[in-house]
Design a protein around this motif. Sequence first.
Motif, mmCIF file in Angstrom:
data_model
loop_
_atom_site.group_PDB
_atom_site.id
_atom_site.type_symbol
_atom_site.label_atom_id
_atom_site.label_comp_id
_atom_site.label_asym_id
_atom_site.label_seq_id
_atom_site.Cartn_x
_atom_site.Cartn_y
_atom_site.Cartn_z
ATOM 1 N N ALA A 274 0.831 -1.206 0.000
ATOM 2 C CA ALA A 274 0.000 0.000 0.000
ATOM 3 C C ALA A 274 0.863 1.252 0.000
ATOM 4 O O ALA A 274 0.531 2.254 -0.649
ATOM 5 C CB ALA A 274 -0.930 -0.007 1.208
ATOM 6 N N LEU A 275 1.989 1.212 0.730
ATOM 7 C CA LEU A 275 2.903 2.356 0.742
ATOM 8 C C LEU A 275 3.649 2.453 -0.583
ATOM 9 O O LEU A 275 3.862 3.547 -1.111
ATOM 10 C CB LEU A 275 3.898 2.232 1.899
ATOM 11 N N VAL A 276 4.034 1.297 -1.143
ATOM 12 C CA VAL A 276 4.804 1.266 -2.394
ATOM 13 C C VAL A 276 4.022 1.889 -3.542
ATOM 14 O O VAL A 276 4.552 2.670 -4.333
ATOM 15 C CB VAL A 276 5.207 -0.184 -2.742
ATOM 16 N N VAL A 277 2.728 1.546 -3.640
ATOM 17 C CA VAL A 277 1.911 2.067 -4.745
ATOM 18 C C VAL A 277 1.101 3.289 -4.314
ATOM 19 O O VAL A 277 0.346 3.844 -5.099
ATOM 20 C CB VAL A 277 0.972 0.979 -5.305
ATOM 21 N N SER A 278 1.259 3.713 -3.050
ATOM 22 C CA SER A 278 0.565 4.881 -2.484
ATOM 23 C C SER A 278 -0.952 4.731 -2.614
ATOM 24 O O SER A 278 -1.638 5.564 -3.219
ATOM 25 C CB SER A 278 1.027 6.173 -3.164
ATOM 26 N N CYS A 279 -1.464 3.666 -1.997
ATOM 27 C CA CYS A 279 -2.878 3.306 -2.097
ATOM 28 C C CYS A 279 -3.723 4.148 -1.141
ATOM 29 O O CYS A 279 -3.691 3.961 0.079
ATOM 30 C CB CYS A 279 -3.037 1.813 -1.792
ATOM 31 N N ASN A 280 -4.495 5.064 -1.698
ATOM 32 C CA ASN A 280 -5.339 5.941 -0.869
ATOM 33 C C ASN A 280 -6.395 5.166 -0.099
ATOM 34 O O ASN A 280 -6.653 5.440 1.080
ATOM 35 C CB ASN A 280 -6.034 6.987 -1.747
ATOM 36 N N THR A 281 -7.054 4.232 -0.785
ATOM 37 C CA THR A 281 -8.169 3.537 -0.143
ATOM 38 C C THR A 281 -7.694 2.691 1.031
ATOM 39 O O THR A 281 -8.372 2.618 2.066
ATOM 40 C CB THR A 281 -8.915 2.664 -1.164
ATOM 41 N N ALA A 282 -6.534 2.058 0.901
ATOM 42 C CA ALA A 282 -5.999 1.245 2.000
ATOM 43 C C ALA A 282 -5.661 2.119 3.201
ATOM 44 O O ALA A 282 -5.998 1.787 4.347
ATOM 45 C CB ALA A 282 -4.764 0.469 1.538
ATOM 46 N N PHE A 283 -5.030 3.257 2.953
ATOM 47 C CA PHE A 283 -4.633 4.116 4.067
ATOM 48 C C PHE A 283 -5.829 4.875 4.649
ATOM 49 O O PHE A 283 -5.855 5.176 5.844
ATOM 50 C CB PHE A 283 -3.525 5.076 3.641
ATOM 51 N N GLY A 284 -6.813 5.204 3.825
ATOM 52 C CA GLY A 284 -8.019 5.819 4.355
ATOM 53 C C GLY A 284 -8.749 4.884 5.300
ATOM 54 O O GLY A 284 -9.175 5.279 6.393
ATOM 55 N N ASP A 285 -8.886 3.608 4.889
ATOM 56 C CA ASP A 285 -9.511 2.602 5.748
ATOM 57 C C ASP A 285 -8.691 2.381 7.018
ATOM 58 O O ASP A 285 -9.247 2.273 8.119
ATOM 59 C CB ASP A 285 -9.653 1.294 4.971
ATOM 60 N N LEU A 286 -7.365 2.341 6.852
ATOM 61 C CA LEU A 286 -6.472 2.146 8.001
ATOM 62 C C LEU A 286 -6.621 3.275 9.011
ATOM 63 O O LEU A 286 -6.677 3.052 10.230
ATOM 64 C CB LEU A 286 -5.027 2.052 7.508
ATOM 65 N N GLY A 287 -6.699 4.509 8.526
ATOM 66 C CA GLY A 287 -6.846 5.659 9.416
ATOM 67 C C GLY A 287 -8.119 5.582 10.237
ATOM 68 O O GLY A 287 -8.109 5.865 11.448
ATOM 69 N N MET A 288 -9.226 5.166 9.604
ATOM 70 C CA MET A 288 -10.487 5.072 10.335
ATOM 71 C C MET A 288 -10.426 3.978 11.394
ATOM 72 O O MET A 288 -11.003 4.113 12.473
ATOM 73 C CB MET A 288 -11.633 4.819 9.354
ATOM 74 N N LYS A 289 -9.723 2.901 11.116
ATOM 75 C CA LYS A 289 -9.611 1.820 12.091
ATOM 76 C C LYS A 289 -8.686 2.195 13.248
ATOM 77 O O LYS A 289 -8.927 1.810 14.393
ATOM 78 C CB LYS A 289 -9.112 0.546 11.401
#
Length: 483
Positions: A274-289
């Motif tokens: 997710a960091l390598v490809v800069s995945c917004n959706t993965a990090f957005g979900d991660l932030g909410m959790k």
Amino acid sequence: MNTPVRRLSFLVAALFAALLVSTTLIQYVFASDLNGRPDNRRTLLATYARERGEILVGQNPVAKSVPTDDEFKYQRTYDDPELYAHVTGFYSFFGAVGGLEQSENSLLSGASDKLFYRRVSDLFTGRRPSGATLETTLDPAVQKAAADGLGDARGAAVALDPKTGAILAMVSNPSFDPNTVAGHDLGTVDKNYQALTKESDRPLVNRAIGGDLYPPGSVFKVVTAAAALSSGDYAADSELPGPAELDLPLTDTTLPNHDGGACSPSGKVSLEQALVVSCNTAFGDLGMKLGADALREQAAKFGFGDAPSVPMRVTPSSVPAELDQPQLAQSAIGQYDVRVTPMQMAMVAAGVANQGVVMQPYLVQSVIGSDLSVIESAEPTELSEAVTPEVASTLTDMMVAVVDDGTGRRAQISGTKVAGKTGTAEHGKGRRAHAWFISFAPADDPKIAVAVVVEDGGTAGSETSGGAVAAPIAKQMMEARLK
């Protein structure tokens, strides 16, 4: 004595008493305030009559005082003026403005209490009083690489020694020539200064440490990843959702990825990928959790909310205090109202590089007297432990993968492992995004940590991205240091 004469005598006595009181107040009570007034010509002339200390980059003075034949006695001059303008600031008949000239004015002018014994010695030896010289931590090669890389683009670049906090480069663009506002022709100086203050690009603002702060975009994902790893609930290989769009609660709005597609064919992605490809959706979900508190606390450990003195004051970076779930998802990818200085993002990169320890940034290595004695020398100071060494090691591996296999490929240096993260930060509908890159190298023994931001993507147009625009500038800076 008749009544009129007696009244007149009382009046004259009262006038003499008032004169005595006012003279006493002026000479003793208000003396320091009057001396400190910016329009007190006598005080300013007395200050000019004392040789002001130099500001050194390496062994070269980039600010010095040159003797003159006029009433001012000395003229302040600047070498490589636009390259170092935001480091030096300037000194004119109107006082010290910006940079070290202002923040370290008492040392440069010789008025600091740290120079008290030196002033006493000068009285007995007959030496002409002079200010102290400041030796900066700047690496001229890194400073030039940053300025050359930015070119005509608006933006800023900062480089730190991650192990000490020494500032190796601090560039803000556009810059200005401090010589034009440091002359003795007061009319010309005022005209030039007023012109600078009215320029729309605001060249007097040091974008590296202040001004209108920037949204960091995806470079903030390093902070979010740090919070996840520090929670103990996630590892580099933890699986996250990575769809093309993330449904957000409480709203019909969705959070999309930059390219509009899913982060992997399966719609699932590891934290590292997710960091390598800069995945917004993965990090957005991660932030909410993770939650708002965890995100803010992790940011604070990297220095968010602090106003460090380097010795110029750095404007605090911030994560909003009150966040609902959609705002939290946006904040986790460095959007919404997250605001940072390039200095702060260099501190994030440096903290990861230094096994999780963030060092206090500083610009002055030593204070040197006119007899070349060292009056004061900087001692590296630990600011905080942002993450554990184990988390820092995992983040480093993830950031190396960003440069080796992901969005940061243009920061690769032959024969050297580079750790980095790209960012493309939106800042208004219809406006081109800011391009970001943070990095450090060598990844296994860091000598330099860098943050670069290019406003509106510079001249990249529709190709704006941190990897395309900012990463090559950071690469130049790292190469300059490592050579």
